[in-house]
Motif scaffolding. Structure first.
Motif, PDB file in Angstrom:
ATOM      1  N   GLY A  71       0.771  -1.233   0.089  1.00 14.48           N
ATOM      2  CA  GLY A  71      -0.272  -0.121   0.137  1.00 14.48           C
ATOM      3  C   GLY A  71       0.929   1.297   0.014  1.00 14.48           C
ATOM      4  O   GLY A  71       0.281   2.422   0.050  1.00 14.48           O
ATOM      5  N   ASP A  72       2.157   1.200   0.101  1.00 13.46           N
ATOM      6  CA  ASP A  72       3.144   2.373  -0.015  1.00 13.46           C
ATOM      7  C   ASP A  72       3.940   2.168  -1.048  1.00 13.46           C
ATOM      8  O   ASP A  72       4.989   1.465  -0.898  1.00 13.46           O
ATOM      9  CB  ASP A  72       3.705   2.337   1.522  1.00 13.46           C
ATOM     10  CG  ASP A  72       4.514   3.607   1.558  1.00 13.46           C
ATOM     11  OD1 ASP A  72       4.764   4.342   0.691  1.00 13.46           O
ATOM     12  OD2 ASP A  72       5.112   3.714   2.561  1.00 13.46           O
ATOM     13  N   PRO A  73       4.094   3.103  -2.107  1.00 13.70           N
ATOM     14  CA  PRO A  73       4.969   3.119  -3.239  1.00 13.70           C
ATOM     15  C   PRO A  73       6.372   3.232  -2.592  1.00 13.70           C
ATOM     16  O   PRO A  73       7.286   2.865  -3.433  1.00 13.70           O
ATOM     17  CB  PRO A  73       4.507   3.901  -4.166  1.00 13.70           C
ATOM     18  CG  PRO A  73       3.640   4.743  -3.533  1.00 13.70           C
ATOM     19  CD  PRO A  73       2.967   4.062  -2.451  1.00 13.70           C
ATOM     20  N   THR A  74       6.511   4.003  -1.530  1.00  9.60           N
ATOM     21  CA  THR A  74       8.056   4.229  -1.115  1.00  9.60           C
ATOM     22  C   THR A  74       8.500   3.271  -0.143  1.00  9.60           C
ATOM     23  O   THR A  74       9.557   3.351   0.067  1.00  9.60           O
ATOM     24  CB  THR A  74       7.818   5.593  -0.275  1.00  9.60           C
ATOM     25  OG1 THR A  74       7.016   5.400   0.831  1.00  9.60           O
ATOM     26  CG2 THR A  74       7.411   6.805  -1.197  1.00  9.60           C
ATOM     27  N   LEU A 246      -0.969  -2.683 -14.892  1.00  9.91           N
ATOM     28  CA  LEU A 246      -0.334  -1.640 -15.444  1.00  9.91           C
ATOM     29  C   LEU A 246      -0.568  -1.256 -17.040  1.00  9.91           C
ATOM     30  O   LEU A 246      -1.170  -0.531 -17.413  1.00  9.91           O
ATOM     31  CB  LEU A 246       1.131  -1.340 -15.166  1.00  9.91           C
ATOM     32  CG  LEU A 246       1.320  -1.212 -13.509  1.00  9.91           C
ATOM     33  CD1 LEU A 246       3.027  -1.042 -13.455  1.00  9.91           C
ATOM     34  CD2 LEU A 246       0.808  -0.013 -12.831  1.00  9.91           C
ATOM     35  N   ILE A 247      -0.389  -2.501 -17.587  1.00  5.18           N
ATOM     36  CA  ILE A 247      -0.660  -2.630 -19.047  1.00  5.18           C
ATOM     37  C   ILE A 247      -2.118  -2.556 -19.172  1.00  5.18           C
ATOM     38  O   ILE A 247      -2.685  -1.456 -20.231  1.00  5.18           O
ATOM     39  CB  ILE A 247      -0.066  -3.583 -19.766  1.00  5.18           C
ATOM     40  CG1 ILE A 247       1.316  -3.912 -19.466  1.00  5.18           C
ATOM     41  CG2 ILE A 247      -0.384  -3.955 -21.090  1.00  5.18           C
ATOM     42  CD1 ILE A 247       2.186  -5.120 -19.808  1.00  5.18           C
ATOM     43  N   ALA A 248      -2.902  -3.362 -18.560  1.00  2.22           N
ATOM     44  CA  ALA A 248      -4.190  -3.072 -18.743  1.00  2.22           C
ATOM     45  C   ALA A 248      -5.033  -1.843 -18.458  1.00  2.22           C
ATOM     46  O   ALA A 248      -5.903  -1.416 -19.249  1.00  2.22           O
ATOM     47  CB  ALA A 248      -5.068  -4.322 -18.093  1.00  2.22           C
ATOM     48  N   ALA A 249      -4.356  -1.053 -17.525  1.00  5.46           N
ATOM     49  CA  ALA A 249      -5.003  -0.042 -17.118  1.00  5.46           C
ATOM     50  C   ALA A 249      -4.659   1.030 -18.398  1.00  5.46           C
ATOM     51  O   ALA A 249      -5.645   1.978 -18.466  1.00  5.46           O
ATOM     52  CB  ALA A 249      -4.162   0.554 -15.770  1.00  5.46           C
ATOM     53  N   SER A 256      -3.046   7.548 -13.240  1.00  4.81           N
ATOM     54  CA  SER A 256      -3.148   7.817 -11.849  1.00  4.81           C
ATOM     55  C   SER A 256      -3.932   8.935 -11.533  1.00  4.81           C
ATOM     56  O   SER A 256      -4.440   9.185 -10.454  1.00  4.81           O
ATOM     57  CB  SER A 256      -1.723   8.174 -11.576  1.00  4.81           C
ATOM     58  OG  SER A 256      -1.212   9.392 -12.651  1.00  4.81           O
ATOM     59  N   ALA A 257      -4.393   9.835 -12.386  1.00  2.91           N
ATOM     60  CA  ALA A 257      -5.117  10.831 -12.316  1.00  2.91           C
ATOM     61  C   ALA A 257      -6.565  10.497 -11.888  1.00  2.91           C
ATOM     62  O   ALA A 257      -7.338  11.047 -10.984  1.00  2.91           O
ATOM     63  CB  ALA A 257      -5.341  11.933 -13.270  1.00  2.91           C
ATOM     64  N   ASN A 258      -6.968   9.551 -12.742  1.00  3.42           N
ATOM     65  CA  ASN A 258      -8.591   9.169 -12.579  1.00  3.42           C
ATOM     66  C   ASN A 258      -8.960   8.002 -11.977  1.00  3.42           C
ATOM     67  O   ASN A 258     -10.031   7.330 -11.675  1.00  3.42           O
ATOM     68  CB  ASN A 258      -9.275   9.193 -14.001  1.00  3.42           C
ATOM     69  CG  ASN A 258      -8.830   8.014 -14.947  1.00  3.42           C
ATOM     70  OD1 ASN A 258      -8.194   7.154 -14.201  1.00  3.42           O
ATOM     71  ND2 ASN A 258      -9.298   8.166 -16.043  1.00  3.42           N
ATOM     72  N   VAL A 259      -7.762   7.280 -11.241  1.00  2.00           N
ATOM     73  CA  VAL A 259      -8.251   6.029 -10.893  1.00  2.00           C
ATOM     74  C   VAL A 259      -8.927   6.072  -9.302  1.00  2.00           C
ATOM     75  O   VAL A 259      -9.574   4.977  -9.298  1.00  2.00           O
ATOM     76  CB  VAL A 259      -6.855   5.292 -10.485  1.00  2.00           C
ATOM     77  CG1 VAL A 259      -5.768   5.969  -9.486  1.00  2.00           C
ATOM     78  CG2 VAL A 259      -6.820   3.730 -10.221  1.00  2.00           C
ATOM     79  N   THR A 260      -8.459   6.846  -8.350  1.00  2.00           N
ATOM     80  CA  THR A 260      -9.410   6.843  -7.386  1.00  2.00           C
ATOM     81  C   THR A 260     -10.754   7.262  -7.644  1.00  2.00           C
ATOM     82  O   THR A 260     -11.887   6.565  -7.106  1.00  2.00           O
ATOM     83  CB  THR A 260      -9.021   7.934  -6.454  1.00  2.00           C
ATOM     84  OG1 THR A 260      -8.315   8.922  -7.032  1.00  2.00           O
ATOM     85  CG2 THR A 260      -7.870   7.412  -5.488  1.00  2.00           C
ATOM     86  N   GLU A 261     -11.035   8.129  -8.467  1.00  2.00           N
ATOM     87  CA  GLU A 261     -12.557   8.295  -8.999  1.00  2.00           C
ATOM     88  C   GLU A 261     -13.385   7.068  -9.774  1.00  2.00           C
ATOM     89  O   GLU A 261     -14.383   6.682  -9.307  1.00  2.00           O
ATOM     90  CB  GLU A 261     -12.476   9.390 -10.272  1.00  2.00           C
ATOM     91  CG  GLU A 261     -13.690  10.110 -10.475  1.00  2.00           C
ATOM     92  CD  GLU A 261     -13.510  10.977 -11.609  1.00  2.00           C
ATOM     93  OE1 GLU A 261     -14.288  11.202 -12.359  1.00  2.00           O
ATOM     94  OE2 GLU A 261     -12.145  11.625 -11.716  1.00  2.00           O
ATOM     95  N   LEU A 262     -12.226   6.285 -10.815  1.00  2.00           N
ATOM     96  CA  LEU A 262     -13.155   5.301 -11.210  1.00  2.00           C
ATOM     97  C   LEU A 262     -13.179   3.882 -10.220  1.00  2.00           C
ATOM     98  O   LEU A 262     -14.268   3.372 -10.363  1.00  2.00           O
ATOM     99  CB  LEU A 262     -11.991   4.799 -12.240  1.00  2.00           C
ATOM    100  CG  LEU A 262     -12.103   5.387 -13.592  1.00  2.00           C
ATOM    101  CD1 LEU A 262     -10.975   5.103 -14.531  1.00  2.00           C
ATOM    102  CD2 LEU A 262     -13.399   5.798 -14.383  1.00  2.00           C
ATOM    103  N   ALA A 296      -1.389   0.215  -7.189  1.00  2.00           N
ATOM    104  CA  ALA A 296      -0.271  -0.342  -7.926  1.00  2.00           C
ATOM    105  C   ALA A 296      -0.451   0.948  -9.147  1.00  2.00           C
ATOM    106  O   ALA A 296       0.456   1.604  -9.419  1.00  2.00           O
ATOM    107  CB  ALA A 296      -0.380  -1.515  -8.570  1.00  2.00           C
ATOM    108  N   ILE A 297      -1.706   1.073  -9.660  1.00  2.70           N
ATOM    109  CA  ILE A 297      -1.591   2.188 -10.604  1.00  2.70           C
ATOM    110  C   ILE A 297      -1.631   3.551 -10.038  1.00  2.70           C
ATOM    111  O   ILE A 297      -0.714   4.673 -10.762  1.00  2.70           O
ATOM    112  CB  ILE A 297      -3.196   2.170 -11.336  1.00  2.70           C
ATOM    113  CG1 ILE A 297      -3.227   0.766 -12.073  1.00  2.70           C
ATOM    114  CG2 ILE A 297      -3.290   3.065 -12.397  1.00  2.70           C
ATOM    115  CD1 ILE A 297      -4.719   0.404 -12.425  1.00  2.70           C
ATOM    116  N   GLY A 298      -1.983   3.957  -8.952  1.00  2.00           N
ATOM    117  CA  GLY A 298      -1.938   5.315  -8.215  1.00  2.00           C
ATOM    118  C   GLY A 298      -0.429   5.439  -7.878  1.00  2.00           C
ATOM    119  O   GLY A 298      -0.221   6.714  -7.862  1.00  2.00           O
ATOM    120  N   ALA A 299       0.496   4.413  -7.722  1.00  2.10           N
ATOM    121  CA  ALA A 299       1.917   4.718  -7.526  1.00  2.10           C
ATOM    122  C   ALA A 299       2.564   5.451  -8.372  1.00  2.10           C
ATOM    123  O   ALA A 299       2.988   6.654  -8.232  1.00  2.10           O
ATOM    124  CB  ALA A 299       2.340   3.375  -7.274  1.00  2.10           C
ATOM    125  N   GLY A 300       2.446   5.144  -9.811  1.00  2.00           N
ATOM    126  CA  GLY A 300       3.235   6.008 -10.800  1.00  2.00           C
ATOM    127  C   GLY A 300       2.387   6.164 -11.991  1.00  2.00           C
ATOM    128  O   GLY A 300       2.948   6.374 -13.077  1.00  2.00           O
TER     129      GLY A 300
END
Lengths: 339, 431, 403
Positions: A71-74, A246-249, A256-262, A296-300
């Protein structure tokens, strides 16, 4: 007699412990960080920036997996590896996965006991020459001095290419990207050969990039793929499907901009719903939470975003998508369905 | 006799002639030049050749040094500022200063910690190096490893404190038992130390936040700091091991002697780089599964092994140089082996070996640069890796290598000057 | 002896294993042996456990497989189809080659610098001090990198091309480029074997003459000149034979051909860089050894020789050096060993020594880490032991024969 018993007992203990350490996912969760093997420094693919933060195409893959699992990309511990040390680091458990522009080959997959989890960059080996040399084809390179980074498949490809075309060359082995560049610029070799992406990255740092050309011949297939240890299929699945996510996304237009919204509510695309955890329980099947792909998509960002940010045409590296475009755009990227 | 003065009176001087200055050609610059530079034609040729060499070197280096650019963001900018003139791009040193010294992943806000640890190193080393320093400062030497550990790695202060308590406890037990026998004392001391550390471990685990500094992992250390770190740790660790190996090699017990000889000759027979390969790619296979201690620790083990074999040979030389009478005198006093070694032989042998040990230490410190070959980012590794590979500074090698050479030169020259001073001081034969 | 103390008849008690000095040694040795066996057993069992867990095995089969990569510097025939073992042999020979060359030049350099550092010429002795200190106090890896970068600054072959070339060959025969130094190579025509025989005979002649001169010196006390007769014996017959036989050996000059120079003999730049770096680095250490050795000879020896009426050069040759050599040789041996071991950094300048071939490319391509590293260590161990054995033999031959 006693000695053999002791030896046997010790070996038995070792085996048990080995079996216990096989569940990489548990190890990673318990540790709280993902140990990810990366290159020691290749601009665009993996290099620490001026502030010491790792960035690059392969590095983003590590961050996506860390985001999906923890849950943490860092939460990534980057372990720089050389061509020599990368496989031992993975085999010995020092790192959980290796994302270090490593070519997927038969012997590495089988004999060295690794699992390549899917290609994240389709590459091929090319030649960089000064324009002034007047060479237009790699077949004109008879008798040339060739700078080559040791410990890579490029060395073998090079030998094969020249042997096949019955021309001669003189190799100058170099250890790092920087040294290859240094030798090439000093004219100690006529041409520098490595993966075409690496050549583009190298050329980008030159004083006058326009004075150098990459020859049209691509002499090998270099599918660069992240890899994990053989035998821990659960962990391999997680890394494999993070890449696929990532590829499917990108294919589905999730960024990464719309992933939380979707992800907030179920939409009318059932596959997207499954990917984002609004339908079914794909996350549970691989031992993760259901919003793993969202993280994962939100990370980068999705594959395309990562590509554009690190090595794309607007970066100094300036690589075109080429083979690495989605299959819908004539490329080779083709994620299996999320079902 | 010449005829012209045949009739002259014999002359007798009644007073001294005032001292005349030596002839022009025998004083001042001219004489010095003649004596030191041009005494024979061969010397004159040599002098001229030397002058030419100096000229060539200075003509190459001076413009580069004086014309250097110290403020720029990248090599491209350097080239613009220089506008085709010859000059160094020293801006890379100012811009990457922290990376060269501390590596790229040591927390920026914690740079004061290694700096302080480095400064304290002098305080801690002084009483060992110079006998004129008050003996009370030896306490600082004892405290230093624990303080430095806390400063460099961070975490709670309890961890090094427990370590210190363990050492003190072990020492007290050792003092109590030493009267019975050295073996008992040693064993008791080790057991006591281990027990205290084991118990203290629970306290540390219980209070991980007590007086805590930001923890830093070993693999985040780099730059020149890593070279210093490896050098200091490995030399300190290899001394006691080297002494044991040397004693073992001199021992009359065949099995122990044989083990020590094989170990020493093996380690001295292979290059350090192969041992580092072992640390890097092989050692992991020999450890129990799941114990992945990090690379820096494995490297420390290997370099310590390497250094202790060399130090053992130096000390063996010291032991061999002691007159036989010293051994016999110790025996005749009725001292047992441990006592004889501890009280009579080793103090003298170590004193003779100090210059040799310092030489090994300097060599070892220089050899820490080899870790750059196994993908660790020490000073050389930083230069060859992240800095030269970056788009900003690719191609600035002279300045970087020159800087690295200078840094090592300052440290190593300092140590070797100390060693020569010590050698002169310890020289007891008057030649 | 009349008083003979038997061991106490009370017999053996276990506590004697610790307290009795006669048995204590045995106890300790036993404990050490057991600990050693356990340690080794533990490590080996870990190894097999780990290998089994990873599904790997220990096997040297890969040595027989084709290597697949090319090597730029080779003393024996090799191509990419040769085996890994052959690649390792090429590397081994390269290691020995550079170590051998560097030992010679480092010794020369060290002796010259060491003597010059003691010279009364102020400037030269200072210059030599700077050289010695600068090289002794900076890591060899940094020197290798710096010198590797330096030789890259030589002109590239392209600079020799065209009408207004920016670089030119020395005497039209030697080309210094950043890919290598090209010198004329000999081409052996008919009759060269006779020439070789003549040359060998002249060498034998020189040796015989020197022996004769020495015997004459000891027998009669007369000194025969050595230098110019030796040169005459060495050169005249060979030169005569060369012309009488109609120049059986001709020179093949390097010329620009394609991308590089062709013809002649090429000494690759990696070899030169490493050779140079190891020579000047170790030369500084040898200079110190030489200086220490000369200073170790008692001043009285010089004065005694001078009072016998010997001239400074003879004092050096006949009195100082023979004595100093005994002090110099042992550290010199360890410097030779250091050169061999330091040559393992060859890959930093792209020289294909054994660490670069077996421990580098072969390891990478096959992934057989344990096998290759063990083999690598074995090779170095053998080289080191061989060098110290040979040198110790020599050392014992020059050592002071004490009676």
């Amino acid at each position: 007699m006693t000695k053999t018993v002791v030896l046997g007992a010790l070996a038995g203990v070792g085996l048990l412990a080995g079996a216990a350490g096989a569940a990489t996912l548990d190890d990673v969760k318990q540790r709280g960080t993902l140990n990810c093997g990366v290159v020691t420094g290749l601009p665009g693919f993996g290099a620490p920036n001026a502030n010491g933060e790792w960035e690059g195409f392969d590095v983003s893959m590590c961050r996506a997996v860390a985001a999906a699992v923890l849950g943490d990309p860092t939460a990534v511990q980057f372990v720089p590896t050389t061509g020599k040390t990368r496989f031992t680091a993975l085999a010995s458990g020092e790192i959980d996965m290796l994302a270090r522009n490593t070519t997927w080959t038969f012997s590495r997959d089988t004999d060295l006991k690794f699992d390549f989890i899917g290609v994240n960059y389709y590459d091929g080996q090319g030649f960089l020459v000064p324009k002034a040399l007047g060479v237009t084809s790699a077949k004109d390179l008879d008798g040339a001095t060739v700078c080559i980074q040791t410990g890579t498949t490029t060395e073998l490809n090079l030998a094969d290419f020249f042997r096949k075309n019955n021309i001669s060359y003189e190799p100058v082995p170099v250890e790092t990207q920087a040294e290859g560049q240094q030798q090439y610029l000093a004219g100690a070799c006529d041409t520098y050969t490595t993966d075409a992406s690496g050549l583009a990255a190298t050329r980008a740092t030159f004083e006058n990039p326009g004075d150098h050309v990459i020859l049209p011949e691509i002499i090998s297939k270099e599918p660069l793929a992240p890899l994990v240890r053989h035998g821990d299929n659960d962990w391999a699945d997680i890394v494999r499907w993070t890449l696929n996510a990532l590829i499917a996304a990108e294919e589905m237009g999730i960024t990464s901009a719309n992933v939380t919204e979707l992800a907030a509510s179920a939409g009318d695309n059932p596959e997207m719903n499954r990917l984002l955890g609004n339908e079914g329980n794909l996350g549970e099947m691989i031992g993760l939470s259901n919003d793993w792909a969202v993280k994962a998509i939100g990370a980068g960002g999705n594959y395309g975003e990562i590509f554009e940010k690190t090595i794309g045409e607007n970066t100094p590296i300036g690589l075109a998508r080429g083979l690495n475009a989605q299959w819908t755009d004539g490329g080779l990227l083709y994620s299996p369905p999320f079902r | 006799m010449s005829d012209t003065h045949a009739q002259s009176v014999p002359f007798v001087r009644e007073s001294f002639i005032p001292e005349a200055p030596p002839p022009e050609t025998d004083t001042g610059v001219v004489a010095w030049l003649r004596k030191n530079l041009f005494s024979t034609w061969a010397y004159a040729l040599l002098t001229i050749a030397a002058l030419y060499v100096i000229y060539v070197i200075l003509a190459g280096v001076l413009p580069w040094l004086l014309n250097g650019v110290w403020n720029a963001d990248s090599i491209q900018q350097c080239r613009e500022i220089l506008a085709g003139e010859r000059g160094g791009c020293f801006a890379v040193l100012t811009e990457r200063w922290n990376q060269l010294l501390f590596g790229f992943s040591y927390p920026t806000e914690a740079y004061w910690r290694p700096t302080l640890a480095f400064a304290l190193l002098f305080v801690a080393a002084a009483p060992v190096l110079f006998t004129s320093v008050p003996r009370i400062l030896l306490v600082a030497t004892l405290l230093y490893p624990f303080a430095a550990y806390w400063l460099l790695w961070g975490g709670t202060i309890l961890a090094p404190l427990v370590g210190l308590l363990g050492v003190i406890g072990g020492y007290l037990v050792y003092r109590r038992l030493i009267d019975r026998s050295f073996a008992y004392g040693l064993l008791g001391g080790i057991v006591a130390a281990a027990a205290i550390m084991w118990l203290g471990g629970f306290v540390v685990a219980d209070q991980p936040r007590f007086l805590s500094l930001l923890p830093v992992q070993s693999r985040d250390m780099g730059g020149f700091m890593l070279n210093m770190l490896l050098g200091v740790i490995c030399v300190s660790l290899s001394l006691p091991i080297g002494i044991l190996l040397a004693l073992g090699r001199q021992s009359s017990l065949p099995i122990i002697k044989w083990i020590c000889v094989v170990f020493i000759e093996f380690v001295r027979g292979v290059p350090l780089i192969t041992l580092l390969f072992v640390a890097n790619v092989v050692l992991a296979y020999f450890l129990p599964p799941g114990t992945t201690f990090d690379l820096i620790l494995r490297v420390i083990i290997m370099i310590t092994m390497f250094a202790s074999a060399y130090i053992a040979e130096v000390i063996r030389g010291g032991l061999a140089a002691l007159p036989r009478g010293q051994y016999e005198a110790a025996d005749s006093l009725g001292l047992d082996y441990a006592q004889a070694m501890r009280l009579v032989i080793l103090p003298q042998a170590l004193k003779i070996s100090i210059p040799g040990i310092v030489n090994v230490a300097v060599g070892l410190f220089k050899d820490t640069t080899l870790v750059s070959i196994i993908s660790m980012f020490d000073l050389v590794g930083m230069i060859r890796g992240p800095i030269l590979a970056s788009t900003d500074w690719g191609g600035v090698y002279w300045e970087l290598f020159g800087f690295a050479a200078l840094l090592f030169f300052v440290v190593c020259y300092g140590i070797s000057q100390y060693s020569q001073w010590l050698e002169r001081r310890l020289a007891t034969d008057h030649r | 002896m009349a008083i003979h103390t038997d061991p106490p008849a009370s017999g053996f008690r276990p506590s004697m294993l610790i307290n009795d000095t006669r048995y204590r040694g045995l106890t300790f040795q036993f404990i050490a042996l057991v600990l050693l066996i356990f340690a080794i057993a533990y490590l080996v069992s870990n190894l097999f456990g780990n290998l089994a867990a990873a599904g790997l095995n220990i096997s040297y089969d890969f040595l027989g497989e084709s290597a697949g990569y090319d090597i730029n510097q080779r003393l024996i025939p090799y191509d990419s189809q040769s085996t890994h073992l052959r690649a390792a042999m090429v590397g081994l020979l390269n290691t020995l080659l550079v170590a051998f060359l560097a030992c010679i030049t480092a010794t020369l350099l060290g002796v010259i610098a060491g003597i010059l550092r003691l010279s009364k010429n102020w400037l030269v002795s200072r210059l030599m001090s700077i050289y010695v200190e600068a090289f002794r106090n900076v890591p060899v890896l940094i020197w290798i990198l710096i010198i590797g970068t330096m030789v890259q600054q030589l002109p590239q072959p392209n600079a020799f091309r065209g009408e207004n070339a920016s670089a030119s060959m020395l005497f039209d025969a030697v080309a210094l480029t950043n890919r290598g130094i090209y010198i004329p190579g000999p081409v052996f025509g008919a009759g060269w074997t006779i020439l070789l025989v003549v040359a060998l005979l002249s060498v034998a002649g020189v040796v015989a003459y020197r022996r004769f001169a020495l015997k004459r010196l000891y027998d009669t006390g007369r000194i025969l000149p050595l230098v110019w007769p030796s040169l005459l014996i060495l050169l005249v017959p060979s030169v005569l034979a060369f012309f009488i036989l109609g120049r059986p050996v001709t020179l093949d000059y390097p010329v620009l051909r394609g991308f590089n120079f062709g013809g002649g003999v090429q000494i690759g730049v990696p070899l030169i860089a490493l050779w140079l770096a190891l020579s000047v680095y170790t030369g500084a250490f040898i200079a110190e050894n030489v200086r220490a050795g000369i200073l170790a000879v008692n001043r009285g020896q010089t004065e005694a020789a001078a009072s016998l009426g010997l001239r400074p050069r003879r004092i050096m040759n006949l009195v100082i050096l023979p004595q100093a050599l005994r002090v110099i040789i042992p550290p010199l041996i360890s410097q030779y060993l250091n050169i061999t071991k330091n040559s393992s950094l060859a890959i930093a300048v792209g020289y294909a020594d054994i660490t670069a071939t077996l421990g580098g490319i072969t390891l990478n391509q096959t992934g057989r880490a344990i096998e290759t590293v063990l083999l690598l260590m074995l090779f170095y161990l053998i080289i080191s032991l061989a060098i110290s054995a040979v040198m110790n033999l020599y050392n014992s031959s020059v050592a002071l024969k004490e009676r």
